[in-house]
Enzyme design. Structure first.
Site, PDB file in Angstrom:
ATOM      1  N   ARG A 104      98.901 -14.900  76.706  1.00  0.00           N
ATOM      2  CA  ARG A 104      97.590 -15.413  76.284  1.00  0.00           C
ATOM      3  C   ARG A 104      97.721 -16.656  75.405  1.00  0.00           C
ATOM      4  O   ARG A 104      96.905 -17.572  75.490  1.00  0.00           O
ATOM      5  CB  ARG A 104      96.794 -14.308  75.590  1.00  0.00           C
ATOM      6  CG  ARG A 104      96.167 -13.342  76.608  1.00  0.00           C
ATOM      7  CD  ARG A 104      95.618 -12.108  75.959  1.00  0.00           C
ATOM      8  NE  ARG A 104      94.773 -11.328  76.856  1.00  0.00           N
ATOM      9  CZ  ARG A 104      94.355 -10.093  76.593  1.00  0.00           C
ATOM     10  NH1 ARG A 104      94.720  -9.494  75.473  1.00  0.00           N
ATOM     11  NH2 ARG A 104      93.589  -9.455  77.447  1.00  0.00           N
ATOM     12  N   ASN A 114      90.549 -14.845  78.943  1.00  0.00           N
ATOM     13  CA  ASN A 114      91.854 -14.721  78.291  1.00  0.00           C
ATOM     14  C   ASN A 114      93.011 -14.403  79.249  1.00  0.00           C
ATOM     15  O   ASN A 114      93.974 -13.747  78.884  1.00  0.00           O
ATOM     16  CB  ASN A 114      91.781 -13.716  77.138  1.00  0.00           C
ATOM     17  CG  ASN A 114      91.364 -12.335  77.586  1.00  0.00           C
ATOM     18  OD1 ASN A 114      91.262 -12.079  78.775  1.00  0.00           O
ATOM     19  ND2 ASN A 114      91.159 -11.441  76.642  1.00  0.00           N
ATOM     20  N   HIS A 117      94.761  -9.147  81.985  1.00  0.00           N
ATOM     21  CA  HIS A 117      94.419  -7.807  81.496  1.00  0.00           C
ATOM     22  C   HIS A 117      95.683  -6.972  81.358  1.00  0.00           C
ATOM     23  O   HIS A 117      96.612  -7.119  82.152  1.00  0.00           O
ATOM     24  CB  HIS A 117      93.475  -7.104  82.491  1.00  0.00           C
ATOM     25  CG  HIS A 117      93.292  -5.637  82.211  1.00  0.00           C
ATOM     26  ND1 HIS A 117      92.396  -5.169  81.276  1.00  0.00           N
ATOM     27  CD2 HIS A 117      93.921  -4.542  82.714  1.00  0.00           C
ATOM     28  CE1 HIS A 117      92.482  -3.843  81.220  1.00  0.00           C
ATOM     29  NE2 HIS A 117      93.396  -3.441  82.086  1.00  0.00           N
TER      30      HIS A 117
END
Ligand code: DAT
Ligand code: MG
Length: 140
Positions: A104, A114, A117
C-alpha cells in the site's frame, strides 16, 4: 491447514495503473504461494456481499462503486502464518500510515482506493476463499 491460507484481491486501481504483475511479484517474493487465481469483474451484488460487514459505514456506497468499476485479481495464498504476514506485507488501510516496503505504501493512493485486500482472520480467509473459488479451482 486453513490457518496457512489467506485471500487477496488486487483492486481496480491497481489493475488500471498496470500494477498487477509488480504486486503479484511482491507477493511471491515475500514467500506466498499462489494456489488459486482469477481475473474478473465483481457484480454489485458480489461486492455488497463481500463487504457486507461495512454496509452501515458512510463509505460503503463509494466502496461498492470503486470495487465494481473494473476488473480485480482474486487470489488464494498459502504460507506459514499467512493472514498476519500478508497484513504486514500490505500495510495499513490508509497508505499515509503504511510502512516503507509495503504494497500500500508503494501502490495505493488513498484510504478508499488502497490497491489491495487482505483477509483479517483465519475465519474470514476461509470464507473469502470459498466466496471466490470452488474447491477444484484451488491447487495447494
Ligand atoms: P482493510 O482493507 O485494511 O482490511 P477495512 O476492512 O477497515 O480495511 O475496510 C475495508 C475497505 O473499505 C478498505 O480497504 C477501504 C475502505 N475503507 C475503510 N475505511 C475507510 C474510510 N474511512 N474511508 C474510505 N474508505 C474506507
Ligand atoms: Mg478488512
Amino acid at each position: 491447514m486453513e490457518s496457512n491460507r489467506t485471500f487477496t484481491m488486487l483492486k481496480p486501481d491497481s489493475i488500471e495503473q498496470g500494477f498487477m504483475l509488480p504486486i503479484l511479484n511482491m507477493i511471491q517474493d515475500a514467500g506466498f504461494n499462489i494456489i488459486a487465481l482469477k481475473y474478473k469483474k465483481m457484480t454489485r451484488d458480489e461486492a455488497k456481499q463481500f463487504y457486507s460487514i461495512h454496509s452501515d459505514k458512510p463509505f460503503f456506497k463509494d466502496l461498492i462503486k470503486f470495487m465494481t468499476r473494473g476488473p480485480i485479481v482474486a487470489a488464494a495464498l498459502e504460507k506459514n502464518n499467512a493472514v498476519e504476514d500478508f497484513r504486514a506485507l500490505i500495510g495499513s488501510t490508509d497508505p499515509k500510515d503504511a510502512l516503507d516496503g509495503t504494497i500500500r505504501k508503494k501502490y495505493a493512493k488513498s484510504k478508499g482506493e488502497n490497491a489491495v485486500h487482505g483477509s483479517d482472520s483465519d475465519e474470514n480467509a476461509a470464507i473469502e476463499i470459498s466466496f471466490h473459488f470452488k474447491n477444484n479451482e484451488i491447487f495447494s
